[in-house]
Design an enzyme around this catalytic site. Structure first.
Site, PDB file in Angstrom:
ATOM      1  N   ASP A 171     -14.913   5.234   4.537  1.00 24.92           N
ATOM      2  CA  ASP A 171     -14.115   6.389   4.143  1.00 24.92           C
ATOM      3  C   ASP A 171     -13.936   7.266   5.378  1.00 24.92           C
ATOM      4  O   ASP A 171     -14.915   7.762   5.954  1.00 24.92           O
ATOM      5  CB  ASP A 171     -14.818   7.168   3.024  1.00 24.92           C
ATOM      6  CG  ASP A 171     -13.907   8.184   2.358  1.00 24.92           C
ATOM      7  OD1 ASP A 171     -13.110   8.826   3.075  1.00 24.92           O
ATOM      8  OD2 ASP A 171     -13.992   8.350   1.122  1.00 24.92           O
ATOM      9  N   LYS A 201      -1.336   9.023  -1.992  1.00 25.58           N
ATOM     10  CA  LYS A 201       0.127   9.044  -1.963  1.00 25.58           C
ATOM     11  C   LYS A 201       0.826   9.260  -3.305  1.00 25.58           C
ATOM     12  O   LYS A 201       2.036   9.113  -3.384  1.00 25.58           O
ATOM     13  CB  LYS A 201       0.657   7.752  -1.346  1.00 25.58           C
ATOM     14  CG  LYS A 201       0.335   6.506  -2.156  1.00 25.58           C
ATOM     15  CD  LYS A 201       0.831   5.260  -1.456  1.00 25.58           C
ATOM     16  CE  LYS A 201       0.539   4.025  -2.293  1.00 25.58           C
ATOM     17  NZ  LYS A 201       1.636   3.362  -2.865  1.00 25.58           N
ATOM     18  N   SER A 254       7.203   9.848   5.960  1.00 26.56           N
ATOM     19  CA  SER A 254       8.014   9.595   4.772  1.00 26.56           C
ATOM     20  C   SER A 254       9.303  10.403   4.797  1.00 26.56           C
ATOM     21  O   SER A 254       9.339  11.510   5.345  1.00 26.56           O
ATOM     22  CB  SER A 254       7.200   9.968   3.520  1.00 26.56           C
ATOM     23  OG  SER A 254       8.009  10.008   2.372  1.00 26.56           O
ATOM     24  N   TYR A 277       1.478  16.299  -1.581  1.00 26.07           N
ATOM     25  CA  TYR A 277       1.623  15.031  -0.858  1.00 26.07           C
ATOM     26  C   TYR A 277       2.689  15.159   0.227  1.00 26.07           C
ATOM     27  O   TYR A 277       2.460  14.830   1.391  1.00 26.07           O
ATOM     28  CB  TYR A 277       1.991  13.883  -1.806  1.00 26.07           C
ATOM     29  CG  TYR A 277       2.560  12.697  -1.069  1.00 26.07           C
ATOM     30  CD1 TYR A 277       1.723  11.877  -0.302  1.00 26.07           C
ATOM     31  CD2 TYR A 277       3.922  12.408  -1.094  1.00 26.07           C
ATOM     32  CE1 TYR A 277       2.237  10.813   0.413  1.00 26.07           C
ATOM     33  CE2 TYR A 277       4.440  11.345  -0.384  1.00 26.07           C
ATOM     34  CZ  TYR A 277       3.597  10.551   0.367  1.00 26.07           C
ATOM     35  OH  TYR A 277       4.115   9.501   1.087  1.00 26.07           O
ATOM     36  N   LYS A 332       2.538  15.140   4.679  1.00 26.03           N
ATOM     37  CA  LYS A 332       3.336  14.374   5.644  1.00 26.03           C
ATOM     38  C   LYS A 332       3.977  15.314   6.665  1.00 26.03           C
ATOM     39  O   LYS A 332       4.001  15.022   7.863  1.00 26.03           O
ATOM     40  CB  LYS A 332       4.392  13.542   4.922  1.00 26.03           C
ATOM     41  CG  LYS A 332       3.826  12.404   4.097  1.00 26.03           C
ATOM     42  CD  LYS A 332       2.986  11.455   4.937  1.00 26.03           C
ATOM     43  CE  LYS A 332       2.405  10.308   4.134  1.00 26.03           C
ATOM     44  NZ  LYS A 332       1.476   9.484   4.926  1.00 26.03           N
ATOM     45  N   PHE A 380      11.743   5.099   4.037  1.00 28.30           N
ATOM     46  CA  PHE A 380      12.461   5.424   2.821  1.00 28.30           C
ATOM     47  C   PHE A 380      11.735   4.708   1.670  1.00 28.30           C
ATOM     48  O   PHE A 380      10.573   5.006   1.442  1.00 28.30           O
ATOM     49  CB  PHE A 380      13.956   5.125   3.011  1.00 28.30           C
ATOM     50  CG  PHE A 380      14.615   6.274   3.772  1.00 28.30           C
ATOM     51  CD1 PHE A 380      15.430   7.181   3.125  1.00 28.30           C
ATOM     52  CD2 PHE A 380      14.315   6.506   5.113  1.00 28.30           C
ATOM     53  CE1 PHE A 380      15.967   8.288   3.801  1.00 28.30           C
ATOM     54  CE2 PHE A 380      14.840   7.595   5.802  1.00 28.30           C
ATOM     55  CZ  PHE A 380      15.673   8.487   5.137  1.00 28.30           C
ATOM     56  N   ARG A 389      18.615   5.770  -3.786  1.00 31.84           N
ATOM     57  CA  ARG A 389      17.577   5.703  -2.769  1.00 31.84           C
ATOM     58  C   ARG A 389      17.887   4.551  -1.811  1.00 31.84           C
ATOM     59  O   ARG A 389      18.682   3.678  -2.104  1.00 31.84           O
ATOM     60  CB  ARG A 389      16.191   5.467  -3.401  1.00 31.84           C
ATOM     61  CG  ARG A 389      15.737   6.555  -4.348  1.00 31.84           C
ATOM     62  CD  ARG A 389      15.381   7.851  -3.636  1.00 31.84           C
ATOM     63  NE  ARG A 389      14.861   8.854  -4.557  1.00 31.84           N
ATOM     64  CZ  ARG A 389      15.618   9.747  -5.197  1.00 31.84           C
ATOM     65  NH1 ARG A 389      16.935   9.757  -5.021  1.00 31.84           N
ATOM     66  NH2 ARG A 389      15.072  10.632  -6.015  1.00 31.84           N
ATOM     67  N   GLY A 446      11.754  17.286  -9.958  1.00 29.79           N
ATOM     68  CA  GLY A 446      11.477  17.032  -8.550  1.00 29.79           C
ATOM     69  C   GLY A 446      12.274  15.901  -7.932  1.00 29.79           C
ATOM     70  O   GLY A 446      12.217  15.705  -6.718  1.00 29.79           O
ATOM     71  N   ASP A 447      13.005  15.129  -8.737  1.00 27.69           N
ATOM     72  CA  ASP A 447      13.789  14.023  -8.183  1.00 27.69           C
ATOM     73  C   ASP A 447      15.007  14.553  -7.435  1.00 27.69           C
ATOM     74  O   ASP A 447      15.772  15.361  -7.977  1.00 27.69           O
ATOM     75  CB  ASP A 447      14.261  13.080  -9.296  1.00 27.69           C
ATOM     76  CG  ASP A 447      13.228  12.042  -9.677  1.00 27.69           C
ATOM     77  OD1 ASP A 447      12.286  11.848  -8.888  1.00 27.69           O
ATOM     78  OD2 ASP A 447      13.366  11.429 -10.745  1.00 27.69           O
TER      79      ASP A 447
END
Length: 339
Positions: free
Chosen positions: A58, A85, A125, A150, A154, A179, A232, A298-299
């Site tokens: 870890d 993630k 990302s 998350y 990034k 992507f 996407r 959130g999309d």
């Protein structure tokens, strides 16, 4: 070169280990197996004929990290995948995500700086762009406020690397902004095997077709896109894995333009949720049970890459089609489920 791959038993990490070994590099994997299995080592061996060195560890345990680097003084580079993630989980457990995704990055960079002249590839990302103002998305597009802890890790991770490179010119680093990785190795020896309910579209599609899920939910068909579903950029995981090898070798050869670079890694083509479903039905011969439900919070409406910089400067280009990726994902699912 001897390369450390953190999170090397995961979906993208394992495919990258394969490509590294096939390119002649020696690989050491660190993984805590929180979202992966040691069985993946068998799949890597099946493909390459080599079993990479593996340490179950870890990265949050600083003493263990210190001990690892003391024992591996000959590392040529590091590819850092190890991170939590799941967007939804990050909203519920922000401190876990900041500890796991930020603290471990800092520990790694401390060692690389101490060694001098190290090469580092960061798994970033396209989530850093949020809902971009223009399509396709270039690397110069504004980084929008994160929609989740998350996503924030990034953004913060990139900032930490950038700040470190600014004062340590001997450190060479590249952030790859992925992507949407999909598919599996054509051998079907390794692939995507999420624990619990999949958070991503393609494993949910293949599990639905395999009978593990009753139906697929399509979140909204009233978006301002040609068929009303979100768009996407879906990239075959093997293409994505090869981008890591190309990026690392760019740093090894000191071909980088600056000591910190950023590249979009995608196909440059946007595909809607319905197009992905139709692609799966086309390559599998299966009729998918799906239902349109309300939008998911959130999309973003659409996100696909401008890959000009990766194509021209990095010298990398995605080669597989959406159909190729969906066919490999289905072959992998059938193998795992013994269908």
């Amino acid at each position: 070169m001897k390369v450390l791959v953190t999170g090397g038993l995961g979906f993208i990490g394992s495919h990258t280990v394969v490509e590294l070994q096939q390119a002649g590099h020696q690989v050491v994997i660190i993984d805590n197996c929180s979202n992966a299995s040691e069985d993946v080592l068998d799949g890597i061996f099946e493909i390459t004929g080599q079993r990479p060195e593996f340490e179950r560890m870890d990265l949050r345990e600083k003493a263990a990290v210190n001990d690892f680097f003391a024992r591996h003084a000959d590392l040529g580079g590091v590819i850092h995948f190890a991170a939590s993630k799941a967007v939804g989980e990050s909203v519920e457990k922000p401190l876990l995500y900041y500890e796991n995704n930020i603290g471990t990055l800092v520990y790694l960079l401390q060692h690389l700086v101490a060694r001098g002249g190290s090469s580092f590839i960061f798994s970033s990302s396209c989530t850093v762009y949020g809902q971009a103002d223009q399509m396709p998305i270039t690397e110069d597009a504004p980084v929008k406020p994160a929609e989740s802890p998350y996503g924030n890790t990034k953004q913060m991770g990139e900032e930490i690397i950038r700040d470190t490179c600014r004062v340590h010119p001997e450190l060479r680093a590249i952030s790859l902004r992925y992507f949407n990785p999909i598919g599996a190795h054509p051998s079907a020896a390794i692939g995507e095997l999420p624990l619990g309910v999949p958070a991503n579209l393609v494993p949910f599609i293949t599990q639905t077709a395999a009978g593990l899920r009753e139906e697929l939910s399509v979140f909204g068909d009233d978006y301002p896109t040609p068929d009303g579903t979100c768009i996407r950029d879906y990239i075959h995981v093997v293409d994505l894995a090869r981008a890591h090898v190309v990026a690392l070798e760019r740093l090894f050869g000191q071909q980088n333009q600056s000591n910190y670079e950023v590249f979009n890694i995608g196909t440059g083509t946007g595909s809607s949720v319905m197009e992905v479903i139709r692609s799966f039905e086309r390559v599998s011969g299966e009729k998918l049970n799906f239902k349109v439900v309300g939008r998911r919070s959130g999309d973003v409406v659409e996100a696909y890459a401008d890959t000009t910089r990766a194509n021209n400067e990095l010298g990398w280009k995605a080669e597989s089609s959406l159909d190729d990726a969906m066919a490999s994902a289905w072959t992998w699912e059938k193998k795992v489920r013994k269908l």
